[in-house]
Design an enzyme around this catalytic site. Sequence first.
Site, PDB file in Angstrom:
ATOM      1  N   SER A 116       0.216  -1.582  -0.180  1.00 43.51           N
ATOM      2  CA  SER A 116       0.452  -0.015  -0.259  1.00 43.51           C
ATOM      3  C   SER A 116       0.462   1.496  -0.245  1.00 43.51           C
ATOM      4  O   SER A 116       2.108   1.587   0.681  1.00 43.51           O
ATOM      5  CB  SER A 116      -0.939   0.425   1.537  1.00 43.51           C
ATOM      6  N   TYR A 140      -1.349  -0.832  11.043  1.00 43.85           N
ATOM      7  CA  TYR A 140      -2.012  -1.393   9.205  1.00 43.85           C
ATOM      8  C   TYR A 140      -0.924  -0.726   8.419  1.00 43.85           C
ATOM      9  O   TYR A 140      -0.506  -2.148   7.667  1.00 43.85           O
ATOM     10  CB  TYR A 140      -3.184  -0.431   8.967  1.00 43.85           C
ATOM     11  N   LYS A 144       2.292  -3.917   6.529  1.00 41.53           N
ATOM     12  CA  LYS A 144       2.452  -3.594   4.884  1.00 41.53           C
ATOM     13  C   LYS A 144       4.083  -3.754   4.455  1.00 41.53           C
ATOM     14  O   LYS A 144       4.590  -4.478   3.877  1.00 41.53           O
ATOM     15  CB  LYS A 144       1.721  -2.837   4.152  1.00 41.53           C
ATOM     16  N   GLY A 282      -4.507  13.564   9.987  1.00 41.49           N
ATOM     17  CA  GLY A 282      -4.184  12.027   9.489  1.00 41.49           C
ATOM     18  C   GLY A 282      -3.271  12.080   8.503  1.00 41.49           C
ATOM     19  O   GLY A 282      -2.762  11.819   7.731  1.00 41.49           O
ATOM     20  N   ASP A 283      -4.219  12.857   8.108  1.00 39.04           N
ATOM     21  CA  ASP A 283      -4.716  13.441   5.916  1.00 39.04           C
ATOM     22  C   ASP A 283      -3.841  14.160   5.748  1.00 39.04           C
ATOM     23  O   ASP A 283      -4.011  15.005   5.880  1.00 39.04           O
ATOM     24  CB  ASP A 283      -5.954  13.417   5.997  1.00 39.04           C
TER      25      ASP A 283
HETATM   26  C1  WQD Z   1      -9.731   9.719   0.521  1.00 36.71           C
HETATM   27  C2  WQD Z   1      -9.810  11.073   0.384  1.00 36.71           C
HETATM   28  C3  WQD Z   1      -9.555  11.873   2.689  1.00 36.71           C
HETATM   29  C4  WQD Z   1     -13.953   9.879   3.923  1.00 36.71           C
HETATM   30  C5  WQD Z   1      -6.899   5.384   2.630  1.00 36.71           C
HETATM   31  C6  WQD Z   1      -5.602   4.279   3.772  1.00 36.71           C
HETATM   32  C7  WQD Z   1      -4.495   3.948   2.139  1.00 36.71           C
HETATM   33  C8  WQD Z   1      -5.500   3.265   1.479  1.00 36.71           C
HETATM   34  C9  WQD Z   1      -6.555   3.839   0.893  1.00 36.71           C
HETATM   35  C10 WQD Z   1      -5.137   1.071   1.904  1.00 36.71           C
HETATM   36  C11 WQD Z   1      -9.021  11.990   1.716  1.00 36.71           C
HETATM   37  C12 WQD Z   1     -11.582  12.048   1.760  1.00 36.71           C
HETATM   38  C13 WQD Z   1     -12.623  10.192   3.102  1.00 36.71           C
HETATM   39  C14 WQD Z   1     -14.850  11.132   3.484  1.00 36.71           C
HETATM   40  C15 WQD Z   1     -13.874  12.779   2.996  1.00 36.71           C
HETATM   41  N1  WQD Z   1      -5.460   2.050   1.722  1.00 36.71           N
HETATM   42  N2  WQD Z   1     -12.752  11.742   2.160  1.00 36.71           N
HETATM   43  N3  WQD Z   1     -14.883  12.040   2.965  1.00 36.71           N
HETATM   44  O1  WQD Z   1      -6.515   8.154   3.216  1.00 36.71           O
HETATM   45  O2  WQD Z   1      -6.468   8.562   1.280  1.00 36.71           O
HETATM   46  O3  WQD Z   1      -6.145   6.403   2.117  1.00 36.71           O
HETATM   47  O4  WQD Z   1      -7.157   4.721   1.690  1.00 36.71           O
HETATM   48  O5  WQD Z   1      -3.941   0.670   1.386  1.00 36.71           O
HETATM   49  O6  WQD Z   1      -3.694   2.897   3.304  1.00 36.71           O
HETATM   50  O7  WQD Z   1      -5.271   4.647   5.021  1.00 36.71           O
HETATM   51  O8  WQD Z   1      -8.413   7.051   1.318  1.00 36.71           O
HETATM   52  O9  WQD Z   1     -10.954   6.942   0.925  1.00 36.71           O
HETATM   53  O10 WQD Z   1     -10.368   7.482   3.181  1.00 36.71           O
HETATM   54  O11 WQD Z   1      -9.814   9.326   1.678  1.00 36.71           O
HETATM   55  O12 WQD Z   1     -13.498  14.134   2.208  1.00 36.71           O
HETATM   56  O13 WQD Z   1     -15.887  10.467   4.553  1.00 36.71           O
HETATM   57  O14 WQD Z   1     -11.579  11.442   0.587  1.00 36.71           O
HETATM   58  O15 WQD Z   1      -9.765  13.385   3.745  1.00 36.71           O
HETATM   59  O16 WQD Z   1      -8.628  13.028   1.368  1.00 36.71           O
HETATM   60  P1  WQD Z   1      -7.182   7.823   2.280  1.00 36.71           P
HETATM   61  P2  WQD Z   1      -9.813   7.354   1.631  1.00 36.71           P
END
Ligand code: WQD
Length: 326
Positions: A116, A140, A144, A282-283
């Site tokens: 990932s 997590y 990986k 953490g984003d």
């Molecule tokens: C994407 C964007 C949120 C939900 C995660 C894991 C990573 C990988 C993929 C596996 C961000 C925004 C999200 C919501 C929002 N997985 N968002 N409202 O965080 O990039 O990655 O999934 O390995 O390990 O950390 O993906 O889809 O959660 O978010 O605004 O209800 O959408 O802030 O910018 P992320 P995500």
Amino acid sequence: MAILVTGGAGYIGSHTARLLRELGRDVVVLDSLERGYKDAVGDIDLVVGDIADARLVGKTCRKYDVDSVIHFAAYKAVGESVSDPLRYYQNNVAGSIALVEALLEHDVKQIVFSSSAAVYGTPDASPVNEDAPLRPQSPYAQTKADIEKFLESCDVLGMRSVSLRYFNAAGAHDSGDMGEDWSATENLVPVVMKVLFGAQRELDVFGDDYPTPDGTCVRDYVHVSDLADAHVKALDYLASGGASLVCNVGTGQGTSVRQLISVAESVAGRALPHRVAPRRAGDPAAVYADPTLMRAVRGWRATRDLREIIASAYRWHERHPDGYER
Ligand code: WQD
């Protein structure tokens, strides 16, 4: 000769197993069905059990004459990994070690591993290439990174591996009959689908004051069928004698949350109720891949754009409002 797909009843695993089958390859799926779905496997042979069960892995390798493996089986919920690290290290790390040990005993020495982009944590800049420092921010992501390192160490034992660092996997199979289980994820595309289909009232946009063009976070959304294709190409690369590799799998295109909302509204033909909510801890502001290395692996490239990602996910949820049956 068959390809063993661990976690082949899960989201990306099932799409990959299906693609292998469509290409006429022999495939067998090993899945505990704890979080995967039997229906996602279709008519592909399914062995129900644990990757840490060396006897079962050995028996499966012998019965199907397994010569290579794609290893998806793992827990993947970032939040759960923080509250239950034991479970994550046990299942993901210890499970992978047991699996590789059993594979080596049966002389299976080619493995593609489902890693990932989470291993990069918050990268210093995007596009991110494979030389960027690894800074996993959750148990997590750490599991990986640990498995990648473990596989690298196993090179000396003759086990060649390709670890694929996926960016944001999304979308569903063209048929509309396979897709993601939205009940088990908080990722953006499934949440957008929940809102479009009325299973959630509105979408929280986590922050609109990031240093990005429209203030919302930018990610690299890659279609699950393009990801599946990356696994096939990685297997073929190993089969032709390729050396172990760690590779990004992304499109190289950044998409903001607002851009994704607007594509979703256009696909659905209706407004997507949303409101701006506080940032999610953490984003990172912007993460997208430098996919150059993966392009050298048998010419892989993402062939489906964001609209196809959203349209395919929409089709899946429209036809299967309750997902797969348990
Ligand atoms: C994407 C964007 C949120 C939900 C995660 C894991 C990573 C990988 C993929 C596996 C961000 C925004 C999200 C919501 C929002 N997985 N968002 N409202 O965080 O990039 O990655 O999934 O390995 O390990 O950390 O993906 O889809 O959660 O978010 O605004 O209800 O959408 O802030 O910018 P992320 P995500």
